[in-house]
Design a protein around this motif. Structure first.
Motif, mmCIF file in Angstrom:
data_model
loop_
_atom_site.group_PDB
_atom_site.id
_atom_site.type_symbol
_atom_site.label_atom_id
_atom_site.label_comp_id
_atom_site.label_asym_id
_atom_site.label_seq_id
_atom_site.Cartn_x
_atom_site.Cartn_y
_atom_site.Cartn_z
ATOM 1 N N GLY A 444 0.807 -1.211 0.000
ATOM 2 C CA GLY A 444 0.000 0.000 0.000
ATOM 3 C C GLY A 444 0.838 1.258 0.000
ATOM 4 N N ASN A 462 -1.631 6.074 3.065
ATOM 5 C CA ASN A 462 -2.352 4.824 2.837
ATOM 6 C C ASN A 462 -1.865 3.809 3.852
ATOM 7 N N THR A 476 -7.870 3.108 3.025
ATOM 8 C CA THR A 476 -6.909 3.307 4.098
ATOM 9 C C THR A 476 -7.646 3.393 5.426
#
Length: 530
Positions: A444, A462, A476
């Motif tokens: 991520g 994120n 997120t």
């Protein structure tokens, strides 16, 4: 008869309606029980919580945004004002450092998240209004008008607490009632936070049943609750096994499930940076791996290191740091057992023990542990050698060259973070560009030249990633307004008259909300020159 603490249920503090037993917290440094007894809930408690939250969902969805923002701000202020009590409770239940971690970092992060959520509420930034004048369509993100169930983890008694953390703030910002499932390792901390939340909620003029707290229930009841179609969504942070069981129940009922499950957060040490500052990096790696006794979801669990003199020197320096470290306190006996099992799995898959590998004496302690394996073995057994060992443990993967690093990167499953350390003189840039595409697809947050354990609360953050690090790669759990989107529904209005539209979708925009009108971002009224 032992006194059992009440629940925050259906708008008030009351005894359990279906008490199934009780439990107490423990001091991780000694293993001894501390504090009062808290209830293990039965089916009546859970039914009451879901029914009460469902009954006020429409009222909360229609509440003025000013009241919702006022609650979030007042709650943050109350947490700050009660810092002495909260820090003492959390320190006793978790053994996390009081001045540096709890007071200096985690509590400010928690109150900051609440205040950022309040800003997103007042500005409507999370609603993303879109207006298409030609088609007569208008849309925005809106409340689910159903309760959100939040499961809090063991490792963040404030910032991810089910009654105060990012999931809680996000769900409330989207004007959804929250049923908070506290983690049983820090019940008194959660209780105190819930008391402050309840007071602020009532004072803000919001429905009292919009925030409820349950401490514990057995696994079958948890699965039944996750599969209750009256829920609008679930936020979960915890173990992969428990999360996947809950997700299966939620999926069967069509309940969106946003989970943070596990991550080993691979770190790649490129050749040039090791030649440049390998010894300093060994210390940096050790400090990150052992921060908070390694009980971070972004702990560097796998570090990829090239063979050769510089790589060998890094490994030797890191090994000496781990070997010299004292046993570190974990949160619980269950965590200690799980960590020992993880290390055993890694060794069973061929990892060589370089340092540590044993429990310490007194309380819940484990010696910082470093293991090593060759790239060929890692690629041959990627699942076993990516076992998350949640604690001060890391696995080194030794590689021959940049191409082998790229192959290792391609063998990783989904992770929250991936890090590439590169030399300041640019000598590693070609290797960076070869490895980064494979790593980018599997994480991520892609990090350059720093350890992954810091997670800034930022709109650009994120804290998520591909499965199995989380249940959905598009969301997120940290950073406003993005985190709020998990607990929202996309509402579209087709030819609805202006006075009947939500305020941020009407022609006039006196509040200056940022909107997309006919493909252009603007704060202007509909029909006005931008």
């Amino acid at each position: 008869m032992t006194h059992v603490e009440p629940l925050l249920l259906a708008g008030r503090w009351q005894p359990s309606l279906s008490l199934q037993g009780s439990f107490r917290a423990a001091d991780p440094t000694t293993g001894e029980h501390i504090g009062p007894a808290f209830p293990v809930s039965g089916a009546a408690d859970i039914e009451t919580a879901v029914a009460a939250a469902s009954a006020v969902a429409a009222e909360l969805a229609a509440a003025p945004v000013s009241r919702v923002a006022a609650f979030l701000e007042a709650y943050a202020d109350a947490l700050d004002a009660d810092a002495d009590t909260l820090v003492a409770l959390a320190h006793a239940e978790t053994a996390l450092p009081a001045p540096t971690r709890l007071r200096g970092n985690e509590l400010p992060r928690t109150t900051g998240q609440l205040r950022q959520a309040a800003v997103a509420v007042r500005s409507f930034s999370w609603t993303q209004p879109v207006i298409d004048t030609a088609a007569g369509l208008r849309s925005h993100l809106a409340p689910l008008s159903k309760p959100v169930l939040v499961f809090g983890p063991n490792n963040f008694p404030f910032a991810f607490n089910a009654i105060a953390g990012s999931d809680f703030a996000s769900a409330i910002a989207a004007r959804n009632p929250v049923i908070a499932k506290a983690h049983p390792l820090h019940p008194a901390t959660s209780q105190r936070m819930a008391q402050l939340a309840h007071t602020a909620l009532v004072q803000a003029g919001l429905p009292a049943a919009a925030v409820q707290l349950l401490y514990q229930f057995d696994n079958p009841l948890g699965l039944a609750l996750a599969g209750d179609a009256r829920l609008g969504a679930i936020g979960f942070t915890g173990s992969r096994g428990g999360g996947l069981a809950l997700k299966a129940a939620a999926d069967a009922a069509g309940v969106p499930f946003y989970a943070e499950l596990s991550s080993v957060n691979p770190v790649f040490m490129l050749p040039g940076v090791l030649a440049e500052r390998g010894e300093a990096l060994a210390q940096e790696f050790f400090a990150s791996c052992t921060l908070g006794s390694g009980q971070f979801c972004t702990n560097p669990g796998v570090v990829v290191v090239p063979h050769g003199a510089d790589g060998d020197a890094f490994v030797a320096a890191a090994t000496s740091h781990f070997a010299a470290a004292a046993p570190m306190v974990l949160f619980s006996q269950g965590g200690l057992d799980h960590l020992a099992d993880g290390v055993a799995t890694l060794r069973g898959a061929g990892a060589q023990l370089l340092a540590g590998g044993a429990a310490g004496e007194g309380g819940y302690r484990y010696v910082p542990t470093l293991l090593s394996v060759d790239a060929e073995a890692f690629i041959a057994q990627p699942q076993a050698l990516q076992t998350e060992a949640f604690g001060p443990v890391s696995l080194l993967v030794r590689v021959a060259d940049t191409e082998a690093m790229a192959q290792v990167a391609a063998a990783f499953e989904g992770n929250l973070t991936g890090t590439l350390y590169r030399a300041a003189d640019g000598s590693d840039d070609a290797a960076w560009q070869r490895i980064a595409p494979a790593l980018r697809a599997r994480v991520g947050r892609l990090i350059n030249s720093k350890m992954p354990t810091g997670v800034a609360v930022s709109a650009a953050q994120n804290h998520g990633g591909p499965f199995p690090s989380t249940g959905h790669p598009g969301f997120t759990s940290v950073g406003m307004p993005g985190a709020i989107h998990r607990f929202a529904a996309l509402h579209s209005y087709d030819a609805v008259p202006d006075p009947l539209l939500p305020v941020e979708l009407r022609d006039r925009n006196p509040g200056g909300v940022q909107r997309n009108i006919d493909g252009v971002g603007t704060t202007a009224d509909v029909g006005s020159a931008a």
